[in-house]
Design a protein around this motif. Structure first.
Motif, mmCIF file in Angstrom:
data_model
loop_
_atom_site.group_PDB
_atom_site.id
_atom_site.type_symbol
_atom_site.label_atom_id
_atom_site.label_comp_id
_atom_site.label_asym_id
_atom_site.label_seq_id
_atom_site.Cartn_x
_atom_site.Cartn_y
_atom_site.Cartn_z
ATOM 1 N N HIS A 49 0.772 -1.080 -0.107
ATOM 2 C CA HIS A 49 -0.018 0.037 0.176
ATOM 3 C C HIS A 49 0.884 1.269 0.015
ATOM 4 O O HIS A 49 1.948 1.177 -0.102
ATOM 5 C CB HIS A 49 -0.946 0.113 1.097
ATOM 6 N N HIS A 51 1.013 3.900 2.045
ATOM 7 C CA HIS A 51 1.671 4.587 3.662
ATOM 8 C C HIS A 51 3.136 4.718 3.248
ATOM 9 O O HIS A 51 3.772 4.107 2.724
ATOM 10 C CB HIS A 51 1.292 3.815 4.652
ATOM 11 N N HIS A 54 5.583 2.018 3.867
ATOM 12 C CA HIS A 54 5.728 0.964 2.870
ATOM 13 C C HIS A 54 6.096 1.255 1.637
ATOM 14 O O HIS A 54 6.916 0.722 0.861
ATOM 15 C CB HIS A 54 4.405 0.406 2.876
ATOM 16 N N HIS A 109 -7.318 -2.062 5.834
ATOM 17 C CA HIS A 109 -6.269 -0.694 5.860
ATOM 18 C C HIS A 109 -6.647 0.145 5.058
ATOM 19 O O HIS A 109 -7.188 0.103 4.256
ATOM 20 C CB HIS A 109 -4.735 -1.413 5.917
ATOM 21 N N ASP A 139 -0.373 -4.556 5.873
ATOM 22 C CA ASP A 139 -0.877 -3.861 7.065
ATOM 23 C C ASP A 139 -2.382 -4.187 7.102
ATOM 24 O O ASP A 139 -2.935 -3.806 6.178
ATOM 25 C CB ASP A 139 -0.868 -2.496 7.170
HETATM 26 NI NI NI Z 1 0.015 1.454 6.494
#
Ligand code: NI
Ligand code: MN
Length: 225
Positions: A49, A51, A54, A109, A139
């Protein structure tokens, strides 16, 4: 193949024929990573993802190495808009690449990029490489369809977040192991920051109590699969 853990959710896989695959390469901003972005090479970068912990150093590594990024559709479009190569996928779909097959799974998430330009879906990643199945959960919170993933896949290695607060904590991650039944689980996404501090030895103990197998990797440790 070899699997090296950089801490948090970041791994490098090197296949027997020398292909280098990074997963969630959060390195320069990661206080626990033993390597910097400039130290690694990647033919492929897999992302769970968008974020920051990551996506990490994906853009700089992919630009330098001409890596192909493989991830969910909206995040792939975002990455392409930054001048990097990407292969768009989405949850439930799989595709064969030079090193093996990738299938994206659901993850409970979010996926906003650090600059808030992209709001896609978070995913997990099933990797079918050299007759092995590796499941990087990304996550996620606990969800009962993990039973289905376990029913349809003989997962050899599961990479499971245990740090709580943003993802499953230990109790839910132990339940995830009960659902998926991997041959081995490695805990991830813990102790990087104070808010996700937890005890991986306690997780290992609980997994073993229910008949599972768990290996806690040191930062920088490499194992052979
Ligand atoms: Ni995350
Ligand atoms: Mn995270």
């Amino acid at each position: 193949m070899k699997l090296r853990y950089f801490s948090h959710s970041a791994f490098q896989i090197t296949t027997d024929d020398g292909q280098r695959i990074l997963i969630d390469p959060f390195l320069d901003g990661n206080p626990t990573s033993p390597v910097k972005a400039a130290d690694v090479e990647a033919d492929f970068i897999l992302l769970t993802h968008g974020h920051g912990d990551h996506l990490g150093d994906t853009l700089s590594i992919a630009t330098r190495c001409n890596s192909l990024c493989i991830c969910e559709n909206e995040l792939a479009n975002y990455i392409v808009s930054k001048g990097v190569r990407a292969h768009n996928m989405h949850i439930g779909g799989s595709h064969e690449f030079g090193f093996g097959r990738v299938k994206l799974t659901q993850a409970l998430h979010g996926s906003t990029t650090p600059d808030s330009e992209c709001h896609g879906s978070a995913t997990g990643i099933l990797l079918y490489i050299q007759n092995r199945i590796i499941y990087h959960m990304g996550d996620t919170g606990l969800f009962s369809d993990l039973k289905l993933i376990g029913e349809m896949n003989r997962v050899n290695l599961m990479l499971a977040p245990i740090g709580d607060n943003f993802t499953m904590g230990i109790e839910d991650a132990v339940k995830a192991c009960e659902f998926v039944k991997p041959d081995m689980v490695i805990p991830i996404h813990y102790n990087t920051f104070p808010v996700i501090e937890t005890d991986p030895a306690l997780f290992k103990q609980k997994v073993e109590q229910q008949g599972g197998s768990c290996q806690v990797l040191a930062y920088g440790q490499e194992i052979t699969l």
